[in-house]
Design a protein around this motif. Structure first.
Motif, short mmCIF file in Angstrom:
data_model
loop_
_atom_site.label_atom_id
_atom_site.label_comp_id
_atom_site.label_asym_id
_atom_site.label_seq_id
_atom_site.Cartn_x
_atom_site.Cartn_y
_atom_site.Cartn_z
N THR A 46 0.82 -1.21 0.00
CA THR A 46 0.00 0.00 0.00
C THR A 46 0.86 1.26 0.00
OG1 THR A 46 -1.71 -1.18 1.23
CG2 THR A 46 -1.85 1.21 1.20
N LYS A 47 1.94 1.24 0.78
CA LYS A 47 2.84 2.39 0.82
C LYS A 47 3.49 2.63 -0.53
CE LYS A 47 5.11 5.69 2.85
NZ LYS A 47 4.41 6.93 3.33
N ALA A 48 3.89 1.54 -1.19
CA ALA A 48 4.50 1.67 -2.52
C ALA A 48 3.50 2.25 -3.51
CB ALA A 48 5.00 0.31 -3.00
N MET A 49 2.25 1.77 -3.45
CA MET A 49 1.21 2.30 -4.34
C MET A 49 0.96 3.78 -4.06
SD MET A 49 -1.47 -0.91 -4.25
CE MET A 49 -2.69 -0.05 -5.25
N GLU A 50 1.00 4.15 -2.79
CA GLU A 50 0.81 5.55 -2.41
C GLU A 50 1.90 6.44 -2.99
OE1 GLU A 50 0.72 8.35 1.63
OE2 GLU A 50 0.70 6.16 1.79
N LEU A 51 3.14 5.96 -2.94
CA LEU A 51 4.26 6.72 -3.47
C LEU A 51 4.16 6.89 -4.98
CD1 LEU A 51 7.20 5.21 -1.36
CD2 LEU A 51 6.14 7.47 -1.09
N VAL A 52 3.77 5.81 -5.66
CA VAL A 52 3.60 5.87 -7.11
C VAL A 52 2.48 6.85 -7.48
CG1 VAL A 52 2.91 4.58 -9.16
CG2 VAL A 52 4.51 3.57 -7.52
N ALA A 53 1.36 6.76 -6.75
CA ALA A 53 0.23 7.65 -7.02
C ALA A 53 0.61 9.10 -6.77
CB ALA A 53 -0.96 7.25 -6.15
N ALA A 54 1.37 9.35 -5.69
CA ALA A 54 1.78 10.72 -5.38
C ALA A 54 2.70 11.27 -6.47
CB ALA A 54 2.49 10.74 -4.02
N SER A 55 3.57 10.42 -6.99
CA SER A 55 4.47 10.85 -8.06
C SER A 55 3.69 11.20 -9.32
CB SER A 55 5.48 9.74 -8.35
OG SER A 55 6.31 10.10 -9.44
N LYS A 56 2.72 10.36 -9.68
CA LYS A 56 1.89 10.63 -10.85
C LYS A 56 1.06 11.90 -10.65
CE LYS A 56 1.37 5.91 -12.63
NZ LYS A 56 0.40 4.85 -12.98
N MET A 57 0.57 12.09 -9.45
CA MET A 57 -0.21 13.29 -9.14
C MET A 57 0.62 14.55 -9.31
SD MET A 57 -3.24 14.28 -8.25
CE MET A 57 -4.12 15.62 -7.46
N ARG A 58 1.86 14.51 -8.84
CA ARG A 58 2.74 15.67 -8.98
C ARG A 58 3.03 15.97 -10.45
NH1 ARG A 58 5.26 13.51 -4.36
NH2 ARG A 58 6.76 12.36 -5.64
N ARG A 59 3.24 14.92 -11.24
CA ARG A 59 3.49 15.14 -12.67
C ARG A 59 2.27 15.75 -13.35
NH1 ARG A 59 5.98 9.95 -12.58
NH2 ARG A 59 4.20 9.05 -13.67
#
Length: 209
Positions: free
Chosen positions: A21-34
């Motif tokens: 879940t933490k890994a998915m959160e980090l990926v989602a946050a990165s995509k959100m920033r982009r």
């Protein structure tokens, strides 16, 4: 009562799930920033283009251009842009809800319509509707599509408008306000220069036509 071994197994399972879940959160946050960076970077150009088209539409020299011709709207093309995946809160539901309202409004006004869907969620919703004409369905576009990938959509809209098969082209999409606020909106793109949301044109006063 669960055995010690079973409890340890559950603890390991919970820890593993937490890591995923933490890994998915980090990926989602990165995509959100982009996505945020792309939106902020393109916003001034989008506004300037709309201002310029609005200003141009007031000049007699472009009145005869096929993309600026204004007709009574008897048929319109709706381009609905949603996501390919779910788990996005109200993102897709707000879009399809607005799309459904637009269909009802057209029906009440005796206006025919046809649709192009972008994103699997839009396609799935439209497929469940009766008597809805779909010109095309586009899915799995990259996060940053280039011109070639969008030409099919843009060319279809232009050809239908220039040929008089539709009298207006509207895009239904989500306008980014903040990370917690996004709103579904309808934006008219054809005929060009139609000022549907009070776009100021003062910034184009120094443009030479």
């Amino acid at each position: 009562m669960a055995s010690t071994q079973a409890l340890k197994g559950r603890i390991r399972s919970v820890k593993s799930t937490k890591q995923i879940t933490k890994a998915m959160e980090l990926v989602a946050a990165s995509k959100m920033r982009r996505a945020q960076d792309s939106t902020k970077a393109s916003a001034p150009y989008t506004l300037a283009a709309r201002q310029l088209l609005t200003a141009l539409s007031t000049h007699t020299s472009v009145k005869g251009h096929p993309l600026f011709v204004q007709r009574d709207v008897k048929t319109r093309l709706l381009i609905v842009i949603a996501s390919d995946k779910g788990l996005a809160g109200a993102f897709n539901s707000n879009l399809v809800r607005l799309y459904a309202r637009e269909l009802k409004k057209d029906d009440n006004q005796g206006i025919k319509n046809t649709t192009i869907t972008v994103g699997r969620k839009a396609a799935q919703f439209v497929a469940r509707l009766k008597d809805t004409e779909v010109l095309g369905s586009y899915q799995n576009l990259p996060d940053r599509p280039d011109g070639a990938e969008l030409h099919a959509i843009l060319d279809t809209a232009r050809q239908k408008f220039e040929g008089g098969e539709v009298d207006a082209v509207d895009i239904i999409y989500t306008e980014y306000v903040s990370s917690v606020v996004q709103r579904a909106v309808v934006q008219r793109v054809l005929p060009a220069g139609v000022n549907t949301d009070d776009v100021a044109v003062s910034a184009t006063d120094d443009v030479t036509y």
